[in-house]
Write a protein that holds these residues in place. Structure first.
Motif, PDB file in Angstrom:
ATOM      1  N   ASP A 182      39.696   9.255  19.822  1.00 33.31           N
ATOM      2  CA  ASP A 182      39.344   8.937  18.437  1.00 33.31           C
ATOM      3  C   ASP A 182      39.742  10.056  17.482  1.00 33.31           C
ATOM      4  OD1 ASP A 182      38.296   6.497  18.984  1.00 33.31           O
ATOM      5  OD2 ASP A 182      36.274   6.922  18.280  1.00 33.31           O
ATOM      6  N   HIS A 183      39.477  11.270  17.894  1.00 32.97           N
ATOM      7  CA  HIS A 183      39.748  12.424  17.039  1.00 32.97           C
ATOM      8  C   HIS A 183      40.314  13.532  17.908  1.00 32.97           C
ATOM      9  CE1 HIS A 183      37.200  10.520  14.016  1.00 32.97           C
ATOM     10  NE2 HIS A 183      36.324  10.309  14.987  1.00 32.97           N
ATOM     11  N   VAL A 192      46.338   9.337  19.071  1.00 33.74           N
ATOM     12  CA  VAL A 192      45.024   9.484  18.428  1.00 33.74           C
ATOM     13  C   VAL A 192      44.706   8.183  17.711  1.00 33.74           C
ATOM     14  CG1 VAL A 192      43.693  10.742  16.695  1.00 33.74           C
ATOM     15  CG2 VAL A 192      45.366  11.961  18.098  1.00 33.74           C
ATOM     16  N   GLY A 193      43.477   7.708  17.916  1.00 29.79           N
ATOM     17  CA  GLY A 193      43.063   6.462  17.289  1.00 29.79           C
ATOM     18  C   GLY A 193      42.135   5.711  18.224  1.00 29.79           C
ATOM     19  N   VAL A 194      42.010   4.436  18.011  1.00 32.92           N
ATOM     20  CA  VAL A 194      41.069   3.644  18.803  1.00 32.92           C
ATOM     21  C   VAL A 194      41.819   2.783  19.825  1.00 32.92           C
ATOM     22  CG1 VAL A 194      39.258   3.645  17.063  1.00 32.92           C
ATOM     23  CG2 VAL A 194      41.049   1.918  16.963  1.00 32.92           C
ATOM     24  N   PRO A 216      31.707   0.596  25.081  1.00 32.50           N
ATOM     25  CA  PRO A 216      30.671   0.234  24.120  1.00 32.50           C
ATOM     26  C   PRO A 216      30.943  -1.168  23.564  1.00 32.50           C
ATOM     27  CG  PRO A 216      31.502   2.438  23.683  1.00 32.50           C
ATOM     28  CD  PRO A 216      32.386   1.840  24.729  1.00 32.50           C
ATOM     29  N   PHE A 222      36.186  -5.341  19.213  1.00 32.17           N
ATOM     30  CA  PHE A 222      37.456  -5.068  18.530  1.00 32.17           C
ATOM     31  C   PHE A 222      38.624  -5.266  19.504  1.00 32.17           C
ATOM     32  CE2 PHE A 222      36.915  -3.197  14.245  1.00 32.17           C
ATOM     33  CZ  PHE A 222      35.530  -3.229  14.162  1.00 32.17           C
TER      34      PHE A 222
ATOM     35  N   GLU B  75      44.862   9.867  13.113  1.00 32.84           N
ATOM     36  CA  GLU B  75      45.423   8.752  13.889  1.00 32.84           C
ATOM     37  C   GLU B  75      46.869   9.102  14.197  1.00 32.84           C
ATOM     38  OE1 GLU B  75      45.408   3.908  13.791  1.00 32.84           O
ATOM     39  OE2 GLU B  75      45.854   4.889  11.913  1.00 32.84           O
ATOM     40  N   ARG B 138      45.139  -3.759   9.451  1.00 37.46           N
ATOM     41  CA  ARG B 138      44.959  -3.293  10.837  1.00 37.46           C
ATOM     42  C   ARG B 138      44.501  -1.840  10.849  1.00 37.46           C
ATOM     43  NH1 ARG B 138      44.433  -7.625  11.510  1.00 37.46           N
ATOM     44  NH2 ARG B 138      46.031  -9.196  11.808  1.00 37.46           N
ATOM     45  N   GLU B 141      40.871  -1.720   9.948  1.00 35.15           N
ATOM     46  CA  GLU B 141      40.050  -2.113  11.105  1.00 35.15           C
ATOM     47  C   GLU B 141      39.874  -0.933  12.060  1.00 35.15           C
ATOM     48  OE1 GLU B 141      40.970  -6.872  11.823  1.00 35.15           O
ATOM     49  OE2 GLU B 141      42.021  -5.384  13.006  1.00 35.15           O
ATOM     50  N   ARG B 142      40.974  -0.250  12.318  1.00 38.28           N
ATOM     51  CA  ARG B 142      40.915   0.881  13.255  1.00 38.28           C
ATOM     52  C   ARG B 142      40.060   2.011  12.694  1.00 38.28           C
ATOM     53  NH1 ARG B 142      46.693  -0.255  13.665  1.00 38.28           N
ATOM     54  NH2 ARG B 142      47.178   1.643  12.539  1.00 38.28           N
ATOM     55  N   ARG B 144      37.618   1.692  10.600  1.00 35.49           N
ATOM     56  CA  ARG B 144      36.209   1.252  10.667  1.00 35.49           C
ATOM     57  C   ARG B 144      35.626   1.542  12.045  1.00 35.49           C
ATOM     58  NH1 ARG B 144      37.141  -4.531   7.933  1.00 35.49           N
ATOM     59  NH2 ARG B 144      36.686  -4.022   5.775  1.00 35.49           N
ATOM     60  N   LEU B 145      36.395   1.156  13.074  1.00 35.27           N
ATOM     61  CA  LEU B 145      35.912   1.364  14.441  1.00 35.27           C
ATOM     62  C   LEU B 145      35.762   2.859  14.732  1.00 35.27           C
ATOM     63  CD1 LEU B 145      35.136   0.126  17.152  1.00 35.27           C
ATOM     64  CD2 LEU B 145      37.538   0.091  17.782  1.00 35.27           C
ATOM     65  N   GLN B 146      36.724   3.618  14.258  1.00 37.53           N
ATOM     66  CA  GLN B 146      36.693   5.074  14.451  1.00 37.53           C
ATOM     67  C   GLN B 146      35.466   5.664  13.762  1.00 37.53           C
ATOM     68  OE1 GLN B 146      40.259   6.684  12.790  1.00 37.53           O
ATOM     69  NE2 GLN B 146      40.685   7.934  14.569  1.00 37.53           N
ATOM     70  N   LEU B 148      32.698   4.274  13.137  1.00 39.56           N
ATOM     71  CA  LEU B 148      31.437   3.889  13.794  1.00 39.56           C
ATOM     72  C   LEU B 148      31.130   4.786  14.987  1.00 39.56           C
ATOM     73  CD1 LEU B 148      31.868   0.042  13.503  1.00 39.56           C
ATOM     74  CD2 LEU B 148      30.052   1.395  12.474  1.00 39.56           C
ATOM     75  N   ASP B 149      32.121   5.538  15.423  1.00 42.44           N
ATOM     76  CA  ASP B 149      31.909   6.557  16.450  1.00 42.44           C
ATOM     77  C   ASP B 149      31.168   5.953  17.654  1.00 42.44           C
ATOM     78  OD1 ASP B 149      32.226   9.064  17.437  1.00 42.44           O
ATOM     79  OD2 ASP B 149      30.536   9.951  16.380  1.00 42.44           O
ATOM     80  N   VAL B 150      31.737   4.871  18.182  1.00 38.26           N
ATOM     81  CA  VAL B 150      31.037   4.048  19.171  1.00 38.26           C
ATOM     82  C   VAL B 150      30.694   4.781  20.466  1.00 38.26           C
ATOM     83  CG1 VAL B 150      31.887   1.839  18.361  1.00 38.26           C
ATOM     84  CG2 VAL B 150      33.234   3.128  20.010  1.00 38.26           C
TER      85      VAL B 150
END
Lengths: 283, 154
Positions: A182-183, A192-194, A216, A222, B75, B138, B141-142, B144-146, B148-150
């Protein structure tokens, strides 16, 4: 203490935890650790994706996925994140300490269904732990499957579990492994990213791919969205859901997800069975 | 690189999938191929947004300097993605650093010329803005998810 002769030959009362000894312990990250539990010669057979109830005597029980190799019956391997009272105390246990085990429970990943297909494994955070048995199985029986892809996301480079294995898998040519965080500071050279960002970057033949996703719940939502956008049907996407497992036998209802008892009918659920309620806050 | 070669590269890029040859030829008049070595910046925060990039190969980190923490990668993006979302709108300022993490091949549009082309052909302009909007959606969206620190609660 006498080690169990076999986990199966111990008390078959499913409510009673069987005492097992911690043979080995490894700190994976600051709050995540792996335990190897002595279960005797007979081992503790399980299906990838199943979980055990681990009991810290005098403290309580927690449902923990099995993270070991399903083709290696012993020892029993669990990777645990210290997030609550039970797992916090579990983290303090040293090699040689005794811990209670009952299980395995749950249905596991759709291995049989995946045979002959491309397998896309998507893990986030400690969600990689219940997926690791699938990875072991698929790599050990590689010819049974088509293209195999592992996508794994974590909060930061320091939060990556199974780092050495990830590196080994990344070097193999029979599995595509991508890791994203993520970071990161500037010294991290990987993506880096989701996790959903990775889904857009790998080749997927939607007509013959089966996806197994664990992490999670929000990350899975997502991810599922991205997979459907890539053309997979909800019937080809499997997620492992987590709720408060108590009895693990389908009696108490603590883990109920509308009509599904996740401890008994899950934790692995096909997306089309929960798609309509997956993002409902009321469920 | 010839206009024909650029046209082919444009049509092959994911961002322009489905674009017809006439539109691609028109776009080829305001694009060039650009290579960035590892560590080289495509754009820097605060400077004028003069280029819009389509990534062909490599990876680009979007970074910000956070006082007290140093440079953080927000990112990274790769082939098929685009760099630069602020070039269509005044004041045409870059909002984030974009640095090549590995050697990176791009198609670099001259933003001023591209805006003129889009202004002169609204159908093409709409097609490009729709694609750009999808990329922005897109990315939102990414983010937002980031945000939220899931993984902290997993």
């Amino acid at each position: 203490m006498t080690e169990l002769s076999s986990i199966d030959s111990a008390s078959r009362d499913p409510w009673v935890p069987r005492p097992t000894r911690i043979l080995r312990r490894k700190q994976e990250t600051s709050d995540t650790f792996t335990l190897w539990l002595g279960v005797g010669e007979g081992g503790a057979p399980f299906a990838p994706g199943q979980f055990n109830m681990l009991y810290v005597f005098g403290v309580g029980e927690a449902a923990i996925s099995i993270s070991g190799d399903p083709d290696v019956a012993a020892p029993l391997v669990h990777t645990i994140r210290a997030v609550g009272t039970v797992t916090g105390r579990m983290q303090e246990l040293k090699r040689g300490a005794t811990i209670g085990v009952r299980g395995p429970y749950g249905n596991g990943w759709p291995i049989a269904e995946a045979k002959g297909k491309d397998v896309l494994i998507v893990g986030g955070g400690l969600g990689i732990a219940p997926l690791r048995p699938v990875i072991y199985f698929v790599l050990r029986h590689r010819s049974l499957f088509g293209r195999v892809t592992l996508l794994f996301g974590a909060r930061s480079p320091s939060a990556l579990v199974f780092r050495s294995e990830l590196e080994v898998w990344r070097r193999r040519t029979d599995i595509t492994t991508q890791v994203i965080v993520d970071h990161a500071a500037r010294d991290w050279t990987g993506p880096v990213g989701v996790v959903p960002a990775l889904i857009d970057s790998v080749p997927i033949d939607a007509s013959k791919t089966i996806a197994m996703v664990c992490g999670p719940e929000l990350m899975m939502r997502f991810t599922a969205r991205s997979l459907l956008r890539r053309g997979l049907s909800a019937g080809d996407v499997f997620v492992s859901l987590e709720r408060n497992m108590k009895c693990a036998l389908g009696f108490c209802g603590h883990c109920q997800y509308r009509e599904t008892f996740l401890c008994r009918d899950g934790p692995v659920v096909r997306l089309d069975r929960v798609e309509s309620i997956f993002d409902r806050r009321e469920v | 690189m010839t206009v024909e070669e650029l046209t082919t590269l444009l049509r092959d890029h994911e961002f322009l999938t489905g674009l017809d040859e006439t539109d691609a030829t028109q776009l080829a008049s305001c694009v060039r191929s650009a290579h960035f070595a590892e560590g080289e910046f495509l754009m820097r925060e605060g400077e004028r947004s003069s280029y819009f990039y389509l990534i062909r190969t490599g990876r680009v980190a979007l970074e910000s300097n956070v006082p007290g923490k140093g440079v953080l990668q927000m990112e990274s993006i790769g082939p098929g993605d685009v760099v630069g979302l602020s070039w269509p709108l005044p004041p045409y300022r870059v909002h984030i650093d974009a640095r090549a993490v590995v050697p990176t091949e791009t198609l670099a549009f001259d933003a001023t010329r591209l805006r003129e082309v889009m202004e002169g052909d609204h159908d093409l302009g709409y097609a490009l803005m729709t694609r750009l909007y999808e990329k922005a959606l897109r990315r939102l969206e990414r983010v937002r998810l980031q945000r939220l620190d899931v993984y902290t609660a997993s």
